[in-house]
Design a protein around this motif. Structure first.
Motif, PDB file in Angstrom:
ATOM      1  N   ALA A 172       0.871  -1.154   0.191  1.00 58.73           N
ATOM      2  CA  ALA A 172       0.078   0.054   0.013  1.00 58.73           C
ATOM      3  C   ALA A 172       0.807   1.266   0.020  1.00 58.73           C
ATOM      4  O   ALA A 172       0.600   2.211  -0.646  1.00 58.73           O
ATOM      5  N   ASP A 173       2.021   1.309   0.729  1.00 58.41           N
ATOM      6  CA  ASP A 173       2.725   2.114   0.734  1.00 58.41           C
ATOM      7  C   ASP A 173       3.400   2.625  -0.714  1.00 58.41           C
ATOM      8  O   ASP A 173       3.700   3.810  -0.974  1.00 58.41           O
ATOM      9  N   LEU A 174       3.956   1.380  -1.105  1.00 59.27           N
ATOM     10  CA  LEU A 174       4.420   1.684  -2.635  1.00 59.27           C
ATOM     11  C   LEU A 174       3.749   2.149  -3.432  1.00 59.27           C
ATOM     12  O   LEU A 174       4.118   2.666  -4.391  1.00 59.27           O
ATOM     13  N   LEU A 175       2.250   1.694  -3.570  1.00 58.62           N
ATOM     14  CA  LEU A 175       1.415   2.141  -4.430  1.00 58.62           C
ATOM     15  C   LEU A 175       1.104   3.603  -4.199  1.00 58.62           C
ATOM     16  O   LEU A 175       0.829   4.474  -5.108  1.00 58.62           O
ATOM     17  N   GLN A 176       1.170   4.214  -2.902  1.00 57.92           N
ATOM     18  CA  GLN A 176       0.898   5.533  -2.806  1.00 57.92           C
ATOM     19  C   GLN A 176       1.870   6.436  -3.481  1.00 57.92           C
ATOM     20  O   GLN A 176       1.835   7.309  -4.075  1.00 57.92           O
ATOM     21  N   VAL A 177       3.321   5.940  -3.139  1.00 61.73           N
ATOM     22  CA  VAL A 177       4.488   6.534  -3.452  1.00 61.73           C
ATOM     23  C   VAL A 177       4.525   6.689  -5.335  1.00 61.73           C
ATOM     24  O   VAL A 177       4.810   7.666  -5.796  1.00 61.73           O
ATOM     25  N   LEU A 178       4.092   5.501  -5.907  1.00 59.97           N
ATOM     26  CA  LEU A 178       4.246   5.502  -7.255  1.00 59.97           C
ATOM     27  C   LEU A 178       2.895   6.105  -7.907  1.00 59.97           C
ATOM     28  O   LEU A 178       2.975   6.718  -8.905  1.00 59.97           O
ATOM     29  N   ALA A 179       1.855   6.455  -7.273  1.00 64.11           N
ATOM     30  CA  ALA A 179       0.854   7.297  -7.509  1.00 64.11           C
ATOM     31  C   ALA A 179       1.139   8.793  -7.722  1.00 64.11           C
ATOM     32  O   ALA A 179       0.435   9.708  -8.093  1.00 64.11           O
ATOM     33  N   ARG A 180       1.988   9.344  -6.588  1.00 67.11           N
ATOM     34  CA  ARG A 180       2.694  10.397  -6.816  1.00 67.11           C
ATOM     35  C   ARG A 180       3.838  10.916  -7.619  1.00 67.11           C
ATOM     36  O   ARG A 180       3.837  11.849  -8.265  1.00 67.11           O
ATOM     37  N   GLN A 181       4.582   9.774  -7.889  1.00 64.60           N
ATOM     38  CA  GLN A 181       5.887  10.178  -8.388  1.00 64.60           C
ATOM     39  C   GLN A 181       6.088   9.654  -9.866  1.00 64.60           C
ATOM     40  O   GLN A 181       6.878  10.026 -10.598  1.00 64.60           O
ATOM     41  N   LEU A 182       5.332   8.622 -10.300  1.00 67.19           N
ATOM     42  CA  LEU A 182       5.483   8.138 -11.608  1.00 67.19           C
ATOM     43  C   LEU A 182       4.994   9.409 -12.862  1.00 67.19           C
ATOM     44  O   LEU A 182       4.190  10.217 -12.374  1.00 67.19           O
ATOM     45  N   GLU A 183       5.856   9.707 -13.720  1.00 68.51           N
ATOM     46  CA  GLU A 183       5.959  10.617 -14.609  1.00 68.51           C
ATOM     47  C   GLU A 183       4.589  10.498 -15.495  1.00 68.51           C
ATOM     48  O   GLU A 183       4.076  11.514 -16.041  1.00 68.51           O
TER      49      GLU A 183
END
Length: 877
Positions: free
Chosen positions: A592-603
């Motif tokens: 869940a933490d990784l998905l939150q990071v990806l939802a913000r950082q992926l270009e």
């Protein structure tokens, strides 16, 4: 329009051959067949040109004569042309016979109503018999070639219409003793004899003197089409494989010829076999196929008839004849082949396969013969793959695979090596012989070493994985072989991550014996060696296949480190595929933490939306619902785009909600037909339901998995057709089906619900036997009754009767299964129980309160079920 010249015909034929379909669709296509038939009678064209035109009609009959009327007209015209030929020698007679035969056979015009058939058949039979048919059929020098051609034409027609020449068997037998072409006559008689035996066996009729010489039809007299109409089902002219079919497939066992007919039949077979040495190898092989297939299932015909030919052919170098010998061995086994014969054949095959000048197809043939060798006394269950008992490791030392062999030869030799390793398993456990296993491991290591070469051919990698898969299939029960194979494959991936697609394909095909440890080893290789760019792309593809709930922390750490290097769309999608795999495996927490990071950082916005979507699913759905939402299902909503709005309605649409189902499911009337039992399900709904998917689970694994049933739409009050649910029992026993429903409501929500279980009663499994002919029902039942013992069991039961008596009880419950009935006092009942059991009942001498039932079955485990079923019948009447 006059006849075309030779040059015009040559140009026209060349255009047609270049594209027959395009030519026939053009303006000249419609006239091609008519012009061809017309110009065959032209004096301006040479015989050579006419022969080339006839060859065109032999190669493309379906295009030239596309339907039965056109084929009938063409055959009539060709026969007229044949009759009009001058009596001098001509090269056209044989092609005209072949063309007329081909037109009738390919156009579907062959039959009793065809005038061309009534003309052609007596003509061919007269030519085959060597009769003098008049001045129109050329000089004596042409009679023998015409006789051979007529036999070939008759054989083609007999193949198209089995039984066509059944009434001419006596005449054909008589021709065998005369001067004439031996090979065409032998093959014609063998084919006609075999087809007649099959048709007579299916009709449960005797040969009725067909093998005795008699009068044959002549031109103008009626031809007997009775056998051809009875045998209109296509009969293969050759046995499909060595394991041919079971004894009952050909149905010859039910044919019981009289002693005189048996003598005539043996004489006919012996006559054909005695002259077989005069035939070419291919013709001899075909003759042995036909006669062996026929005699195999026929009562009272000993296979010793083939012994002289076997002695002659055991040393043959012709592959076709060797194949026929092995087919006879598969058909007759120890009844014809001694242990010495078997040892000689195996030694010949092993030595021949080692010849250095052997072409690759012949080499593969010999290896296939060794791998599929039909033994006299095979060990193990039927269908189990193993080397023959007499084929030891010492005899096969020269057939061990090498890296220098051709890939196909290497795989065939590797297959043999694996089977030898299975045979030597006990020796290896005792420490007596480990050389074969060590050699196998060294060979696989060499294949992996070649596959790991940088810039090496892709074929080397393919060969390595093919060999690995073959070893797993043959040695799945030997961890001592699979453990080093697993480590070797992991090292191969370490050296060449670009082989990730091959590893994914291998994991999809192998079983858990290699699949589970290989997944663990590959996952460790991936998470312990992160890379960049192309290597990272292969790592992510591999991890999407092997990621699961084990080693969560290592996998998530790898993904967090890889996220910084996923800069393009392809790498981001590969990273999200791994996240999807973890979601389906039930991984939470750090994901869940990784998905939150990806939802913000992926270009890429598509990647961010996917990450946000996966996070919503993870936050809202439990494990089972999450797996269902991410798995393939017809009930899941289809998204038109991967870029979707982020709102509550969309999230709700993706959630699979559990709710009481507005569905009522019941079992309709029983269907006692078909190869497997089928339940008729009646479905009623209280509100509209869309994309309904009913999933079934069988208790206690008594049945094979039951497939899901899909219904696009159901509305209340609207009648629906019954849903057919086929069952595949592994044992004939009652059970219960747990039912789950997945459906979509009119508001767009996807719901999941449990429905009341459906009972499958013992009687729901009853299937009838095929109905025998009217006059053979008593014998059919008695044959079934006798065949149950001694392997089966016999019992006596008491069946209570209701107030309506025995006739009403049988009519209500057992009517489809009655074979012999003497209403209202006696009934003989035959029931098939899937997968392969039978239940036979005799109900007779009924009393006022019940009837004694004598039963036989080849499955003793069904006796309690039969007793409970019969005792409950009276209450259900």
């Amino acid at each position: 329009m006059g006849p075309l010249s030779r040059e015009n015909w040559a140009q026209r034929v060349a255009t047609f051959r270049a594209s027959p379909s395009a030519f026939m669709a053009g303006p000249e296509g419609e006239d091609l067949g008519r012009d061809l038939l017309s110009d065959l009678r032209s004096e301006k064209l040479s015989e050579q040109t006419k022969v080339s035109l006839l060859s065109l009609s032999l190669e493309y009959p379906a295009q030239l004569w596309p339907d039965a009327p056109a084929a009938e007209a063409a055959a009539t015209s060709l026969l007229d042309t044949l009759v009009l030929l001058h009596p001098r020698p001509s090269a056209l007679r044989r092609p005209l016979l072949l063309a007329a035969t081909t037109a009738l056979a390919a156009g579907g015009a062959l039959g009793p109503t065809s005038g061309a058939s009534r003309r052609l058949l007596p003509l061919l039979l007269g030519l085959a018999a060597g009769r003098d048919l008049g001045r129109g059929f050329g000089p004596a020098s042409e009679q023998r070639p015409l006789q051979a051609t007529a036999c070939e034409c008759l054989r083609e027609l007999e193949s198209c219409k089995p039984g066509l020449l059944g009434g001419c068997l006596g005449l054909l037998r008589g021709l065998m003793g005369q001067e004439g072409p031996i090979q065409p006559l032998s093959l014609l008689l063998a084919l006609a004899l075999r087809n007649t035996l099959v048709i007579k066996a299916k009709a449960r009729a005797g040969l009725q003197g067909l093998l005795v010489a008699g009068n044959s039809p002549t031109e103008g007299s009626p031809w007997n089409w009775t056998l051809a109409e009875e045998g209109d089902a296509h009969i293969q002219p050759h046995a499909p494989s060595w394991s041919a079919a079971e004894e009952g497939e050909c149905g010859l066992a039910v044919l019981e010829p009289s002693p005189e007919e048996a003598r005539e039949l043996r004489a006919a077979v012996a006559q054909l076999l005695d002259t077989s040495y005069l035939l070419t190898p291919a013709a001899q092989a075909q003759l042995l196929w036909l006669l062996g297939w026929a005699v195999r299932g026929l009562r009272g015909q000993p296979p010793v008839l083939f012994k002289p030919q076997l002695v002659r052919l055991l040393g043959t170098a012709q592959l076709t004849l060797l194949h026929a010998v092995l087919a006879l061995k598969a058909a007759f086994g120890e009844a014809l082949f001694t242990a010495q014969d078997e040892a000689l054949l195996l030694r010949r095959l092993t030595l021949a396969a080692q010849h250095p000048a052997l072409p690759l197809p012949a080499h593969l043939f010999y290896l296939h013969c060794l791998l599929s060798f039909p033994e006299n006394w095979p060990l193990g269950p039927t269908g189990e793959e193993a080397v023959p008992l007499l084929l030891g490791s010492q005899l096969c030392r020269g057939l061990l695979p090498s890296l220098l062999h051709d890939p196909m030869a290497l795989l065939a030799r590797l297959h043999l090596l694996c089977l030898l390793c299975v045979e030597d398993e006990e020796k290896e456990e005792k420490g007596q012989d480990q050389s074969l296993r060590c050699y196998l491991e060294e060979l696989l290591a060499g294949l992996r070493q070649r596959a790991a070469l940088n810039g090496g051919p892709r074929a080397l990698a393919i060969l390595c994985f093919q060999a690995s898969y073959l070893v797993v299939c043959c040695l799945a029960g030997q961890p001592i072989v699979l453990t080093p194979l697993t480590h070797g494959l992991a090292q191969l991936y370490r050296a060449q991550p670009a082989l990730a697609p091959h590893f994914v394909d291998l994991l999809d095909r192998v079983g858990p014996e290699l699949g589970e440890p290989l997944r663990v080893a590959l996952r460790q290789e991936v998470v312990s060696r992160p890379g960049k760019d192309e290597v990272l792309r292969w790592h992510l593809q591999m991890l999407a296949k092997v990621a699961d709930e084990d080693a969560q922390s290592a996998t998530l750490s790898f993904l967090q480190a890889a996220a910084a290097h996923c800069l393009d769309w392809g790498l981001q999608q590969a990273l999200l595929q791994v996240c999807r795999a973890l979601l389906r495996a039930g991984v939470g927490g750090g994901l869940a933490d990784l998905l939150q990071v990806l939802a913000r950082q992926l270009e890429d916005p598509d990647g961010r939306d996917h990450a946000r979507l996966y996070y919503i699913l993870l936050a809202h759905l439990s494990g089972p619902k999450l797996g269902m939402a991410l798995g393939p299902s017809l009930a899941a909503p289809a998204l038109a785009s991967s870029l979707v709005a982020e709102n509550q309605g969309f999230a709700a649409a993706l959630m699979v909600q559990e709710a009481p189902a507005p569905i009522r499911l019941s079992i309709g009337p029983r269907r006692a037909e078909g190869p497997v039992p089928v339940l008729q399900l009646q479905v009623e709904v209280l509100e509209p339901v869309y994309s309904l998917e009913l999933r079934f689970h069988v208790e206690r694994q008594l049945y094979a998995p039951v497939g899901a049933v899909h219904v696009p739409c159901l509305c209340p009050g609207r009648p629906t057709s019954p849903l057919l649910l086929p069952l595949q029992p592994r044992r004939p026993a009652p059970t219960r089906l747990d039912v789950r429903a997945l459906y979509t409501t009119p508001t767009g929500l996807t719901c999941h619900a449990h429905l009341p279980p459906l009972p499958v009663n013992f009687a729901d499994l009853f299937l009838p036997f095929p109905q025998p002919p009217e006059g053979a029902k008593v014998g059919f039942f008695e044959e079934l009754w006798d065949s149950c013992l001694p392997e089966g069991t016999e019992s006596q039961l008491w069946c209570p009767l209701g107030p309506h008596g025995l006739e009403a009880l049988v009519s209500c419950h057992l009517e489809p299964f009655v074979v012999v009935a003497q209403a209202p006092t006696s009934y003989c009942i035959a029931i098939r129980l899937p997968p392969d059991s039978r239940l036979l009942l005799r109900l007779e001498a009924a009393h006022a309160d019940g009837v004694p039932v004598a039963l036989r079955t080849d499955d003793w485990a069904v006796l309690p079920l039969v007793g409970a079923y019969l005792r409950g019948l009276s209450a259900a009447v």
